[in-house]
Design a protein around this motif. Structure first.
Motif, short mmCIF file in Angstrom:
data_model
loop_
_atom_site.label_atom_id
_atom_site.label_comp_id
_atom_site.label_asym_id
_atom_site.label_seq_id
_atom_site.Cartn_x
_atom_site.Cartn_y
_atom_site.Cartn_z
N PHE A 14 45.01 5.52 67.26
CA PHE A 14 43.93 6.58 67.57
C PHE A 14 42.62 5.85 67.13
O PHE A 14 42.46 5.11 66.06
CB PHE A 14 43.82 7.83 66.48
N ASP A 20 31.36 9.30 69.23
CA ASP A 20 32.48 10.33 68.70
C ASP A 20 32.48 10.20 67.19
O ASP A 20 32.58 11.28 66.63
CB ASP A 20 33.98 9.97 69.22
N PHE A 65 41.33 18.49 74.14
CA PHE A 65 41.81 17.22 73.64
C PHE A 65 43.09 17.72 72.53
O PHE A 65 42.83 17.63 71.45
CB PHE A 65 40.97 16.37 73.08
N VAL A 68 43.76 16.15 68.81
CA VAL A 68 42.70 15.23 68.41
C VAL A 68 42.28 15.62 66.94
O VAL A 68 41.82 14.59 66.16
CB VAL A 68 41.75 15.06 69.29
N LYS A 71 44.56 14.00 64.28
CA LYS A 71 44.53 12.75 64.18
C LYS A 71 42.95 12.34 63.54
O LYS A 71 43.34 11.18 62.71
CB LYS A 71 44.44 12.13 65.64
#
Length: 95
Positions: A14, A20, A65, A68, A71
């Protein structure tokens, strides 16, 4: 506020891009600030509660997503974003 490193934010398979990582850190800061009291620093938040709050702040992210957010809430990712994570699983605000 802590100096943040947005360039090397990755753990395992990841990885967050610069944009981001910067936006994620900004969102996490807003969660901490929203939970702060007058004239005091924000209190630590458990990773589970932080994940719930993040999902509430960005509800479409999980739709677009899947998985995510979980993660992003890995202790290693949170540390690289500048948020210390204790052995007890509490995420701390860093100055």
């Amino acid at each position: 506020m802590a100096k943040r490193n947005y360039f090397n934010v990755q753990h395992g398979d990841f990885q967050l891009t610069f944009a981001d990582a910067k936006q994620t850190a900004k969102n996490l800061e807003s969660i901490f600030v929203a939970r702060a009291r007058w004239f005091s620093l924000p209190k630590p938040i458990s990773i589970d509660l932080l994940e719930q709050e993040y999902r509430r702040l960005c509800p479409d992210m999980e739709v677009m997503f899947p998985g995510v957010v979980a993660k992003m809430m890995q202790p290693e990712i949170l540390r690289k974003l500048g948020f210390p994570v204790g052995a007890d699983g509490l995420v701390h605000w860093s100055e």
